[in-house]
Design an enzyme around this catalytic site. Sequence first.
Site, PDB file in Angstrom:
ATOM      1  CB  VAL A 164      -0.005  -5.875   4.333  1.00  0.00           C
ATOM      2  CG1 VAL A 164      -1.250  -5.245   4.910  1.00  0.00           C
ATOM      3  CG2 VAL A 164      -0.154  -6.174   2.863  1.00  0.00           C
ATOM      4  CE  LYS A 215      -3.825   0.679  -1.215  1.00  0.00           C
ATOM      5  NZ  LYS A 215      -4.447   0.019  -0.064  1.00  0.00           N
ATOM      6  CE1 TYR A 256      -4.926  -1.218  -4.544  1.00  0.00           C
ATOM      7  CE2 TYR A 256      -5.488  -3.546  -4.502  1.00  0.00           C
ATOM      8  CZ  TYR A 256      -5.188  -2.383  -3.839  1.00  0.00           C
ATOM      9  OH  TYR A 256      -5.133  -2.361  -2.464  1.00  0.00           O
ATOM     10  CE1 TYR A 311      -3.395  -0.545   5.342  1.00  0.00           C
ATOM     11  CE2 TYR A 311      -1.785  -0.926   7.047  1.00  0.00           C
ATOM     12  CZ  TYR A 311      -2.159  -0.995   5.732  1.00  0.00           C
ATOM     13  OH  TYR A 311      -1.302  -1.505   4.813  1.00  0.00           O
ATOM     14  CB  SER A 320      -0.939   0.009   1.204  1.00  0.00           C
ATOM     15  OG  SER A 320      -2.037  -0.828   0.918  1.00  0.00           O
TER      16      SER A 320
HETATM   17  N1  GLU Z   1      -2.389  -5.491  -1.973  1.00  0.00           N
HETATM   18  C1  GLU Z   1      -2.913  -5.409  -0.643  1.00  0.00           C
HETATM   19  C2  GLU Z   1      -4.411  -5.531  -0.673  1.00  0.00           C
HETATM   20  O1  GLU Z   1      -5.013  -4.956  -1.535  1.00  0.00           O
HETATM   21  C3  GLU Z   1      -2.498  -4.092  -0.068  1.00  0.00           C
HETATM   22  C4  GLU Z   1      -2.802  -4.035   1.356  1.00  0.00           C
HETATM   23  C5  GLU Z   1      -1.972  -3.058   2.091  1.00  0.00           C
HETATM   24  O2  GLU Z   1      -0.748  -3.001   1.996  1.00  0.00           O
HETATM   25  O3  GLU Z   1      -2.601  -2.289   2.816  1.00  0.00           O
HETATM   26  O4  GLU Z   1      -5.008  -6.216   0.114  1.00  0.00           O
END
Ligand code: GLU
Length: 308
Positions: free
Chosen positions: A262, A68, A192, A244, A65
Site C-alpha cells: 500500500v 511479505k 509485523y 490482493y 506488504s
Molecule cells: N502494514 C499494512 C497493513 O498491515 C500492509 C498493507 C499492505 O501493504 O498490503 O495494513
Amino acid sequence: MPQDLSDIVAEVCRDVQNEIGTGRVADYIPALAKVDPRKFGISIVTCDGKTANAGDADELFSIQSVSKIFTLTLAAEKIGAALWERVGREPTGSAFNSIVQLEHESGIPRNPLINAGAIVVTDVLLEGNGPQQTIDSIIAFLRRRADDDTIQFDPEVARSETETGDRNASLAHFMRGFGNVKGQVADVLHVYFRQCAITMSCRQLARAGLYLAHAGSDPVTGEEVVSEARARRINAVMMTCGHYDASGDFAFHVGLPGKSGVGGGILAIAPRHASIAVWSPGLNEVGNSLVGSLALERLSALTGWSVF
Ligand code: GLU
C-alpha cells in the site's frame, strides 16, 4: 528483446507520463498519507548484470506488504514444508485485511501474502527469538540481498501502524485463539509493523529480489539464497496471490509474479530475466499502485517477459 533496456525503460516512462499523480495514496496509515502522489520510480536488474533506472528510483518509500515476500522466504527456509500446515496458498477473493474466511477455515489463512498469512509467517520467524532479534534478522536479510547496509525501518510509519492497527491485532488474536499464532500478539505485531515500515528505493528493492529471478541464487555473489524449487514456489504464490483481490487481473495484464504494497511499491519477477521494482504512491481501488501496474504492463509487453 528488440531494444536496449534503457530505451525500453524510457518508453515505459513516456507511456505512463500522463497518468502520474493519479490514484489515491493510502491514508488508513496516517504516516503514508503524506507521500507526494506524483512520485514515480522504476528499476530493473537483469540476471546477466544489466541495470536500468528512471524517475525517483533512488527515493526511499515504505515497502509495506512487499516485505511479505522476504519474510516468506525466511520462514520457508526456517521450517520448510511445515509452513504450509499453518498457511495456505490459494488466492482469497476478499480484502487483504479480511477476517471472515479465517473463521470458516479454522484460523489457517488462505495465503502468506494477505495480512493474516503474513502475521503467521512473522510468528514463525519469532519462534525461539525475541522481537528485536527477529526484526533485526529480517533487515539483515534485506541488507544482504540488496547489498546495502543502510536499509532500515521508518519509526514514524511503524508508530502510525501500531496506533491504527486494530484490524491486524484482531486477526492476530483470532488466529491465536485457534492456536495458529503461538507467540504473544504484541510481539508478533511489533515485528509485523516494523517489517511493513521498512523503507527501500526501487534500486534496492529490485536488487533484493534478484534471487527470485535467478532460480534462487544471487547471480552477483553466487550465493544460493533458496533452492530452485523454493524460488519457483515463491514466484507461484506471488503470481496467484500477490495483488490482493486483483491478482488475476495483474496476471492477465502483466503476466509476471509480483507483490504490491500500500506504499505504492511493486516487486515483479521475470523468471530467468530480471527483477523489477516500481513505485508510484497513488493506488487503484483494490490497493495496487495504479501507475506502477500500468508501467509493468507496458514493460512486459515491450520485453516479452510475461511468463505466459
Ligand atoms: N502494514 C499494512 C497493513 O498491515 C500492509 C498493507 C499492505 O501493504 O498490503 O495494513
